[in-house]
Design a protein around this motif. Structure first.
Motif, short mmCIF file in Angstrom:
data_model
loop_
_atom_site.label_atom_id
_atom_site.label_comp_id
_atom_site.label_asym_id
_atom_site.label_seq_id
_atom_site.Cartn_x
_atom_site.Cartn_y
_atom_site.Cartn_z
N LYS A 1 0.84 -1.20 0.00
CA LYS A 1 0.00 0.00 0.00
C LYS A 1 0.88 1.25 0.00
O LYS A 1 1.82 1.35 0.77
N GLU B 1 0.77 4.81 0.99
CA GLU B 1 -0.04 5.74 1.78
C GLU B 1 0.43 7.18 1.65
O GLU B 1 -0.38 8.10 1.76
N LYS B 2 1.73 7.38 1.45
CA LYS B 2 2.28 8.73 1.34
C LYS B 2 3.24 8.79 0.16
O LYS B 2 4.14 7.97 0.03
N GLU C 1 -4.57 4.68 -4.91
CA GLU C 1 -4.18 4.13 -3.61
C GLU C 1 -4.77 4.91 -2.41
O GLU C 1 -4.51 4.54 -1.28
N ASP C 2 -5.50 5.99 -2.68
CA ASP C 2 -6.00 6.87 -1.63
C ASP C 2 -4.84 7.37 -0.76
O ASP C 2 -4.88 7.34 0.47
N SER C 3 -3.78 7.84 -1.45
CA SER C 3 -2.55 8.28 -0.79
C SER C 3 -2.57 9.78 -0.52
O SER C 3 -3.22 10.55 -1.22
N GLU C 4 -1.78 10.17 0.45
CA GLU C 4 -1.51 11.58 0.71
C GLU C 4 -0.31 11.99 -0.16
O GLU C 4 0.65 11.23 -0.29
N ASP D 1 6.20 6.41 1.41
CA ASP D 1 6.29 5.12 0.73
C ASP D 1 6.94 5.21 -0.65
O ASP D 1 7.43 4.20 -1.17
#
Length: 150
Positions: free
Chosen positions: A2, A4-5, A30-33, A111
């Motif tokens: 995943k 995430e960032k 990925e619904d990442s920031e 990430d």
């Protein structure tokens, strides 16, 4: 795995804008920031008088960094299919860009780094950009390098 960032280092150049679509696609999937980083290296600003750097450089760097990162944020939101769902954070830091990219990657538990192969400095255009090359060698996380326009 995943993601995430995502760290998106930008220098205000047209080339650095090329990484926007890649960061946006991954962030939406990925619904990442996305952390937009503008690292200002005052040592490259040798044409300014030393006293001017000491007296006003922090304000100038902060204002210019804010302008650059806000511009990239606006581009991300304009290009997004769901701008209300995009998570974006802006950072402007002074220092060596490659070192700051590594530090922010570690401190923020990033990430992935997404950056263009060369920025706005002539030296960066001779080979793979010096900041990009150092980042690829030193990064604790994967780095996606987007080819720059020549």
């Amino acid at each position: 795995m995943k993601i995430e960032k995502i760290l998106l280092p930008v220098d205000g150049s047209k080339n650095s804008e090329k990484a926007i679509d890649y960061a946006l696609t991954i962030a939406e999937d990925e619904d990442s920031e996305i952390i937009i980083l503008n690292a200002v290296d005052s040592k490259r600003m040798t044409s300014l008088p030393e006293d001017a750097l000491e007296q006003e450089h922090e304000l100038v760097f902060e204002q210019e960094g804010r302008r650059v990162t806000e511009n990239i944020k606006d581009m991300l939101l304009e290009r997004s299919n769901c701008p209300e769902k995009i998570k974006i954070r802006l950072l402007t830091l002074e220092g060596n860009p490659a070192a700051l990219i590594k530090k922010v990657s570690q401190d923020e538990d990033v990430d992935m780094v997404i950056m263009v192969s060369s920025g706005k400095h002539f030296v960066d255009r001779l080979l793979l950009g010096s900041v990009t090359e150092k980042t690829v060698r030193q990064s604790p996380v994967p780095v996606l390098v987007i080819p720059a326009e020549e």
